[in-house]
Design a protein around this motif. Structure first.
Motif, PDB file in Angstrom:
ATOM      1  N   SER A  49       8.340  37.894  27.822  1.00 17.30           N
ATOM      2  CA  SER A  49       7.308  36.887  28.054  1.00 17.30           C
ATOM      3  C   SER A  49       7.884  35.583  28.578  1.00 17.30           C
ATOM      4  CB  SER A  49       6.548  36.616  26.746  1.00 17.30           C
ATOM      5  OG  SER A  49       5.492  35.725  26.950  1.00 17.30           O
ATOM      6  N   THR A  50       9.175  35.385  28.400  1.00 25.15           N
ATOM      7  CA  THR A  50       9.813  34.142  28.847  1.00 25.15           C
ATOM      8  C   THR A  50      10.575  34.323  30.158  1.00 25.15           C
ATOM      9  OG1 THR A  50      10.078  33.446  26.539  1.00 25.15           O
ATOM     10  CG2 THR A  50      11.392  32.289  28.187  1.00 25.15           C
TER      11      THR A  50
ATOM     12  N   THR B  46       5.500  36.005  18.588  1.00 20.12           N
ATOM     13  CA  THR B  46       5.986  35.887  19.960  1.00 20.12           C
ATOM     14  C   THR B  46       5.597  34.546  20.560  1.00 20.12           C
ATOM     15  OG1 THR B  46       5.768  38.294  20.241  1.00 20.12           O
ATOM     16  CG2 THR B  46       5.981  36.976  22.236  1.00 20.12           C
TER      17      THR B  46
ATOM     18  N   VAL C  80       9.385  38.461  23.272  1.00 21.10           N
ATOM     19  CA  VAL C  80       9.739  37.075  23.585  1.00 21.10           C
ATOM     20  C   VAL C  80      10.569  37.003  24.860  1.00 21.10           C
ATOM     21  CG1 VAL C  80      11.097  35.089  22.820  1.00 21.10           C
ATOM     22  CG2 VAL C  80       9.576  36.250  21.222  1.00 21.10           C
TER      23      VAL C  80
ATOM     24  N   ALA D 238       7.678  31.635  19.131  1.00 24.40           N
ATOM     25  CA  ALA D 238       9.022  31.569  19.701  1.00 24.40           C
ATOM     26  C   ALA D 238       8.989  31.061  21.140  1.00 24.40           C
ATOM     27  CB  ALA D 238       9.673  32.951  19.653  1.00 24.40           C
ATOM     28  N   VAL D 239       8.017  31.528  21.916  1.00 23.28           N
ATOM     29  CA  VAL D 239       7.893  31.078  23.305  1.00 23.28           C
ATOM     30  C   VAL D 239       7.576  29.585  23.360  1.00 23.28           C
ATOM     31  CG1 VAL D 239       6.504  31.304  25.409  1.00 23.28           C
ATOM     32  CG2 VAL D 239       7.256  33.344  24.201  1.00 23.28           C
TER      33      VAL D 239
ATOM     34  N   THR E   1       5.752  40.557  29.191  1.00 26.55           N
ATOM     35  CA  THR E   1       5.492  40.813  27.770  1.00 26.55           C
ATOM     36  C   THR E   1       5.312  42.300  27.515  1.00 26.55           C
ATOM     37  OG1 THR E   1       4.369  38.670  27.623  1.00 26.55           O
ATOM     38  CG2 THR E   1       4.029  40.217  25.812  1.00 26.55           C
TER      39      THR E   1
ATOM     40  N   LEU F 222       8.324  34.097  12.470  1.00 28.98           N
ATOM     41  CA  LEU F 222       9.381  34.563  13.355  1.00 28.98           C
ATOM     42  C   LEU F 222      10.331  35.523  12.663  1.00 28.98           C
ATOM     43  CD1 LEU F 222      10.288  31.169  15.056  1.00 28.98           C
ATOM     44  CD2 LEU F 222       8.703  32.923  15.848  1.00 28.98           C
TER      45      LEU F 222
ATOM     46  N   THR G 190       9.486  41.891  18.362  1.00 30.67           N
ATOM     47  CA  THR G 190       9.226  40.502  18.705  1.00 30.67           C
ATOM     48  C   THR G 190      10.257  39.977  19.684  1.00 30.67           C
ATOM     49  OG1 THR G 190       8.197  40.070  16.563  1.00 30.67           O
ATOM     50  CG2 THR G 190       9.003  38.165  17.777  1.00 30.67           C
TER      51      THR G 190
END
Length: 417
Positions: A105-106, A169, A102, A172-173, A328, A91, A98
């Motif tokens: 993607s979240t 990524t 993240v 972290a997700v 993402t 990370l 990144t």
């Protein structure tokens, strides 16, 4: 246990291992993650075929609790392995790219999932509407870090810039997903008083401040890892199971304790040791985890699939794929990552696999999902995982040069396809 139950339990375990291994190998030959075939084995043994005649004969009600117990041990050790594989170093040093990936993607799939949940709530009548809406948003935002890591390894991308970005990524997700799931379960109550849930904070502190240093002294004395023995394996398993039991007693799911135990294992200077721990525990998981697929499959019933359910499935699939891929991709592109590498990371983040099944299982236990919606979400998990490999081959076949992502680096990194 009666003699008949013992016989049936042994026969069921043999059948589960046979089908899971066979379909897993078939999936691998088709260039799919083995987990796709293993999940399909569970669905095939469930009530979908012949209106439950197979599942009722092979897995009667008096044997299912025994299988569920074995499945819980398997998934606890799997979550320990997930925590063990998460590396904070992944990370760091990835910079703004990144962070953008993240967030995209979240937040994007989560927001679309909230809208989807409001639509689904009318037909599936959750007892806790707020928790249901948040849970569905979370469920479509998940990425399976372990499956993604194996896809990258199989394709020779794990040491490339795109592979590192995808792993960072996904890690972290994953952390965000488990924290959000813990918050959802705390809100629902999990059958315990909220004062018990509050004990997770001091437990977390004790694991980080007390247990982690003790484990480092034991496994990496004087900065050098010890030779891993069967006694060490027993200790690791004891810690993982006790940690899982502790969070379950606090009103949280046991997966959080197992996951946390994996994250506090020694890291710096203990890479070889961690690989050995993962290999040893993985041998146990390989035997027990297929049982979880069957237990999950026993709750998947697609025999009554009708037009309304097909519409719901289409919406779930569209939100999961468009939200994850689009979010993402836009997040990575916002930090000036080139289109094809951004698309490759987006495709990889759409992998869900067993992580999705674990989260869906928690939702089913909490009463946030009914049987039909659970079945549709499992189908989404299988399809999105299966489509990762073919899509990745289409969008990322040739080498791509990625310009430096930080001001300090002046060289151009070449990424292997």
């Amino acid at each position: 246990m009666t003699s008949h139950q013992v016989q049936l339990l042994f026969v069921d375990l043999a059948l589960i291992l046979f089908l899971a291994r066979g379909l897993g190998q078939l999936a691998t030959r088709l260039q799919q993650p083995a987990v796709v075939g293993e999940i399909l084995a569970g669905v095939l043994l469930g009530p979908t075929l012949l209106h439950g005649a197979i599942s009722d004969t092979l897995f009667p009600s008096d044997v299912r609790p025994l299988l569920t117990g074995l499945a819980n041990v398997g998934v606890a050790l799997f979550m320990f392995g997930v925590g063990l594989e998460l590396d904070g170093a992944a990370l760091r040093g990835r910079g703004r790219t990144t962070a953008g990936a993240v967030l995209g993607s979240t937040l994007v799939p989560f927001a679309l999932g909230l809208v989807l949940a409001l639509y689904l709530a009318g037909d599936h009548a959750p007892h806790n509407r707020t928790a249901f809406v948040v849970f569905v948003g979370l469920a479509v935002s998940v990425t399976a870090f372990p499956v993604l890591a194996r896809i990258l390894t199989d394709r020779g991308l794990s040491t490339t810039t795109v592979g590192g970005l995808a792993l960072a990524t996904a890690a972290a997700v994953d952390v965000v997903a488990w924290a959000a799931l813990a918050a959802v379960q705390a809100g629902v109550g999990g059958g315990s008083g909220h004062w018990k849930v509050a004990l997770t904070l001091p437990f977390l502190g004790a694991m980080v401040v007390v247990v982690r240093p003790l484990l480092r002294r034991l496994f990496v004395p004087a900065g050098r890892p010890v030779e891993f023995t069967s006694q060490h394996l027993a200790l690791v398993l004891i810690l993982a199971l006790l940690s899982a039991a502790a969070t379950e007693a606090m009103g949280m799911h046991f997966i959080f304790g197992a996951f946390l135990c994996g994250t506090v294992m020694p890291r710096a200077g203990a890479e070889t040791l961690r690989e050995e721990i993962h290999r040893r525990t993985g041998q146990v998981t390989a035997i027990l985890l297929p049982v979880y697929f069957v237990v999950a499959g026993l709750n998947v019933d697609l025999s009554g699939l009708d037009g309304g359910m097909l519409i719901d499935l289409g919406l779930i699939f569209a939100v999961a794929v468009v939200g994850k891929f689009g979010g993402t991709y836009l997040g990575a592109r916002s930090q000036r990552l080139q289109p094809r590498p951004a698309a490759a990371v987006a495709v990889l983040m759409n992998t869900r696999g067993l992580t999705e099944l674990v989260i869906l299982g928690v939702g089913l236990e909490l009463g946030l999902l009914d049987g039909s919606l659970y079945s549709l979400m499992v189908v989404m998990a299988v399809v999105t995982t299966a489509m990762t490999g073919p899509l990745l081959s289409r969008v990322y076949r040739e080498p791509v040069e990625i310009p430096p992502v930080t001001a300090r680096r002046k060289t151009t990194t070449v990424v292997r396809s």
